[in-house]
Design an enzyme around this catalytic site. Sequence first.
Site, short mmCIF file in Angstrom:
data_model
loop_
_atom_site.label_atom_id
_atom_site.label_comp_id
_atom_site.label_asym_id
_atom_site.label_seq_id
_atom_site.Cartn_x
_atom_site.Cartn_y
_atom_site.Cartn_z
CD GLU A 45 -10.36 4.09 0.52
OE1 GLU A 45 -10.53 5.32 0.37
OE2 GLU A 45 -9.51 3.43 -0.09
CE LYS A 89 -4.15 -1.81 0.14
NZ LYS A 89 -5.05 -1.65 -1.03
CB SER A 147 0.05 -7.99 -1.08
OG SER A 147 -0.83 -8.77 -0.30
#
Lengths: 275, 397
Positions: free
Chosen positions: B113, B91, B380
Amino acid sequence: MRIEKVLRNLREKGKKSLIIYITAGDPNLKITEELVYSIAEAGADVVELGIPFSDPLADGPTIQQASYRALKGKVTISKILSTIEKIRKKSSVPIALMTYYNPIFCYGLDRFVADSKAVGVDGLIVPDLPLEESKELRGITERFGIELISFIAPTSTPQRIAAIAQSARGFIYCVSVTGVTGVRKNFSPKIVEMIEKIRLYTDMPLAIGFGISGPEQAKEATKYADAVIVGSAVVKLIENSRKDLSVMLPQISNFVKSLKEAIRTEERRKNKNKI
Amino acid sequence: MNKILPDKRGYFGEFGGKYVPETLMSAISELEIAYQKAKESVNFQRDLQYYFKNYIGRPSILYYAKRLTEKLGGAKIYLKREDLNHTGAHKINNAIGQVLLAQQMGKKRIIAETGAGQHGVAVATVSALFGFSCVIYMGEVDIKRQALNVFRIKLLGAEVIPVKSGSRTLKDAVSEAIRDWVSNVEDTYYMIGSVVGPHPYPMMVRDFQSVIGQEVKEQIIAKEGRLPDYLVACVGGGSNAMGLFYPFCGENKVKMYGVEAAGHGLASQEHAATLGNGKVGVLHGTKSFVLQDEDGQIKEAYTISAGLDYPGVGPEHAYLKKTGRATYVSVTDNEALEAFQLLSRTEGIIPALESAHALAYLPKLIPKTKKEEVVVVCLSGRGDKDTEVAIDKLGVE
């Protein structure tokens, strides 16, 4: 093109229009039907009926909760259209449907517009469908003679205003605040500037909505625009009286009358100034 | 696959677009123009590379998982270690890119969010780094299951606003963030964390995450002298998958698998397999596959993994599915939990539950592969944040 006609006719007579929003199916469709009669009788010139959607991005808490209540009652597009069919036997008040794009897309654009037209719907408002994405639906509404109503916001650039005004039908929904629906204490002074900007491009009827809490603000809004849209304030009254219908109908009726009275005062003031 | 997508209107084939209220349209155009400028700006790209290297610690390692390969007995398995990035997941790649853009655009406040909290942490991190005030919307349910990340976000100086509407998960957090954006559009930058939302977000987030696939390409050629045969990544909104896939989209021999969360199983109706089981619709500004009922009302997704708990998916994934370029499959909570333990025990790497979904597809894929073939899995994120959920499910004492 009935909504535009109604608003233009009133304007020619020096009058202002009142548009009242309620969420269809809140608290149930039987009451929605009764509410439409009361609201029309109390003086609303157009009724805006919301088809509830699970994720109403442009709505504040009041209409979110109304949508939630209506969906819990298993309200669907078909049931709402049947209710309108019933309403049409008793009332000819112009009706605009308000909903988000997904429920319409899922129902089928052609089928939705055709079915709406068949039961006597006059207009359609889709807050998450900006001009750029509206071509397909616009083509269909034009074909069926339903007025697809466009929004202009305080953030709309002159180029966008020009383009939106050009394809506008019914009236232009002028968003009074940079934000979501819901009553607000103060009326934004920016709106005057925005209305003036829009007027450079079109003589389409202009309606101010979002954040109108009561008669005072309705009066203020009609100083600048041809019409005012009141939604959350009405929905809040419905929410508060939903357990006692003997209270709800007269209360809504009185509230709509007070809005109507307030914009009449504005009409009188203007007309007097003309003389 | 050689066309440049999205097109000018923000569409990948029939998917994408900008289905947002008029109030946001000028902000979206402003963002589009700013991003186009950034893309072409030498300074912007230099800054981006600087932070990728010096702050995130890129390039991330491409690790040969020898013991896992032996255990499964087929193709060589490589793990792209995005879990080793600063803040522990992919991210941050996107967050760094977007914060540089927010700064260039002169915005004062950042909102976002978050589902699992990884994006929230990434946004709070870059907001701290660049001195922005920061508000994170997070569903009440997610706040409970991701307590550690909530604490991290607060520690980084951001405000966490619990979202109490709807399913109280990621979908509602996105809606609430959009409402905030509509209300504060002039000074606020909305930092979407996945390849979803209105154009230009799906393109922009993909571009920032493509560093994953670009590095994999170089690394695998250095290690194996060729491109991989298979790419595997989990798909919620789909940003790590899109970042891995995109640089390989034109390499038709590379097969791509996106793994969605099947929750309690597709038949149970409690899942988050949007591509596998959804219908085309419009959610949060984009046309793509959506989990919805027969009336077009958005359904609540379910999965053990908060980061995959979303009833929508990026429009480019919808396009890759429709064109057949990528294949989308799903694995259940239990399969993901098994993979979670398998990787921990064979390689000493605790994966995030999201990434465990990608790993959980290996026992199905590997038996069909040859030993000389190569699979790259995007790891990830790291699993520390999921230990509480895992303890609860696995009953570790």
